[in-house]
Motif scaffolding. Structure first.
Motif, mmCIF file in Angstrom:
data_model
loop_
_atom_site.group_PDB
_atom_site.id
_atom_site.type_symbol
_atom_site.label_atom_id
_atom_site.label_comp_id
_atom_site.label_asym_id
_atom_site.label_seq_id
_atom_site.Cartn_x
_atom_site.Cartn_y
_atom_site.Cartn_z
ATOM 1 N N UNK A 77 6.435 10.611 2.489
ATOM 2 C CA UNK A 77 7.487 10.614 1.480
ATOM 3 C C UNK A 77 7.643 11.985 0.835
ATOM 4 N N UNK A 78 6.558 12.742 0.751
ATOM 5 C CA UNK A 78 6.675 14.112 0.240
ATOM 6 C C UNK A 78 7.568 14.945 1.155
ATOM 7 N N UNK A 89 0.848 -1.193 0.000
ATOM 8 C CA UNK A 89 0.000 0.000 0.000
ATOM 9 C C UNK A 89 0.887 1.249 0.000
ATOM 10 N N UNK A 90 0.405 2.366 -0.522
ATOM 11 C CA UNK A 90 1.241 3.569 -0.630
ATOM 12 C C UNK A 90 1.928 3.965 0.669
ATOM 13 N N UNK A 91 1.216 3.857 1.803
ATOM 14 C CA UNK A 91 1.808 4.256 3.078
ATOM 15 C C UNK A 91 2.976 3.355 3.461
ATOM 16 N N UNK A 92 2.820 2.032 3.244
ATOM 17 C CA UNK A 92 3.916 1.125 3.556
ATOM 18 C C UNK A 92 5.048 1.233 2.541
ATOM 19 N N UNK A 93 4.718 1.437 1.270
ATOM 20 C CA UNK A 93 5.772 1.622 0.265
ATOM 21 C C UNK A 93 6.603 2.857 0.590
ATOM 22 N N UNK A 94 5.938 3.912 1.071
ATOM 23 C CA UNK A 94 6.665 5.114 1.486
ATOM 24 C C UNK A 94 7.533 4.823 2.704
#
Length: 424
Positions: free
Chosen positions: A355-356, A329-334
């Motif tokens: 990540x931003x 998921x985006x949060x874990x990938x970040x």
């Protein structure tokens, strides 16, 4: 008497039914996953932490994660367990292993298990360049996880001392050689490129920069001994043999990061998966740049995908997809990208607040992502392990001077032709 017997039987049945329902409600689905680590740092702790968070959110799924060494060691261990009657349900293996895993009938495609509309949207959410190695024959066999490109780390302090612009890293082979010449001095070299561990991968970068792909899209043909490929290997060899800007002999994958942070080399090519470790260890100002071009810019992608092994129960397959979706998921990938330096595997991961914010304070974290625009799939063919071994042996033979670049690549080409002939 009969009514009492009926009542007892009914109560017993109800009690047994309640026990069964209670057992089902409390039962968990157990998964075993093998995974590799190819870079330094306490990444097992990061993986364990992510899995603990997953299990808090999904108490009905228990994941046993087994760290198994590097990619080759993990592949051997996972496949040995399967053949030995102790199967795993999923594993992180090299993205380049897809052909072999399919040929051995070991894996299930994700698109057959992940069938809901949400699942299908998830399968479309990753960077296409990271999906290429795992998408074969119209099916999605591998999901990107710890994925990378090769980047160039450079010591800005050494650049300044040599009169070079620390904010203008070399963009071409010619510029890289000129900078490396100025940066080479007593007890230090201008450039190091690892020649152990994954020599085929580094050579693939030189080859694509010289305008040649080493394999076709179908994985049935290789182009090791084309003039452009030979020229690429000769250039790599000349860095030490002719220009003396790199040390002679083997340059170790596993210790190169330490050589860089200790000031033994001003520039190094390495996986972006080392980025966070370099950030923590370097006592100097350092930069990260895309690899330099000759005829064109480029780097192969690398790293590992999630795979689903055959032989799992429907419940295990469903639980595996739940787990992989959660981990990617985006949060874990970040979270994973920040903790390691590996590429965030989806555009959405780079739009997360975490990540931003991280990229604003540490823009080096975006280089590997930006390089995806000129990245190519990692070297992968039918009979991948044996073909890759022939190529790696050829690269090392040329770099150590035991064979000429042409002789080494001619021999690797002949070996690959023999291995791939049945697939054409």
């Amino acid at each position: 008497m009969l009514s009492k017997l009926i009542r007892k039987t009914t109560l017993a049945a109800l009690f047994a039914s309640a026990l069964t329902a209670s057992s089902l409600a409390s039962a968990s689905t157990d998964l075993t996953m093998y995974y590799p680590i190819a870079v330094g740092g306490p990444l097992t702790e990061v993986i364990d932490g992510m899995i603990n968070d997953f299990q808090k959110a999904n108490p009905d799924i228990k994941v046993k994660a087994v760290y198994s060494g590097n990619y080759d060691e993990t592949r051997v261990r996972a496949l040995s367990a399967i053949k030995g009657g102790q199967p795993a349900q999923l594993s992180v293996l090299g993205a380049l292993d897809t052909y072999d895993l399919i040929d051995q009938n070991l894996i299930e495609p994700f698109d057959k298990v992940a069938a809901s509309a949400e699942d299908k949207a998830w399968l479309q959410s990753f960077y296409p360049g990271l999906m290429a190695n795992g998408t074969i024959g119209g099916h999605v066999w591998g999901i990107p996880f710890q994925r990378s490109t090769i980047v160039m780390f450079y010591n800005k302090d050494m650049f300044r001392a040599a009169g070079l612009n620390p904010d203008a890293p070399p963009k071409t082979w010619k510029e890289m050689l000129a900078a490396a010449t100025k940066l080479t001095g007593k007890d230090k070299f201008g450039l190091m490129v690892p020649s152990t561990g994954y020599p085929y991968w580094m050579f693939q970068a030189f080859a694509i920069q010289n305008g040649v792909s080493l394999m076709n899209k179908e994985g049935t043909q290789v182009y090791f001994n084309t003039p452009a490929a030979i020229e690429a290997l000769e250039f790599w060899r000349s860095l030490a043999a002719t220009y003396k800007v790199s040390p002679a002999g083997a340059i170790e994958w596993g210790t190169l990061r330490q050589a860089f942070v200790q000031g033994q080399t001003a520039m190094m090519w390495h996986t972006t998966g080392n980025l966070t470790a370099v950030k923590k260890e370097a006592k100097f100002d350092f930069g990260v740049a895309m690899l330099p071009a000759n005829k064109q810019p480029g780097s192969p992608v690398g790293g590992g995908n999630f795979y689903l092994f055959k032989g799992s129960t429907p419940a295990q397959q469903a639980a595996s997809v739940t787990f992989v979706r959660w981990m990617t998921a985006p949060e874990r990938a970040a979270q994973w990208s920040i903790a390691t330096g590996y590429v965030g595997t989806s555009p959405a991961s780079y739009n997360t607040p975490a990540l931003r914010d991280y990229a604003k304070s540490f823009p080096q974290a975006l280089v590997a992502r930006d390089q995806l625009a000129v990245a190519i799939p990692e070297f992968s063919t039918e009979q991948t392990a044996r073909v890759r071994e022939a190529l790696s042996n050829a690269v090392q033979a040329a770099l150590t001077g035991t064979k000429t670049s042409k002789q080494a690549l001619d021999e690797a080409q002949a070996t690959a032709e023999r291995l791939l002939k049945p697939y054409r």
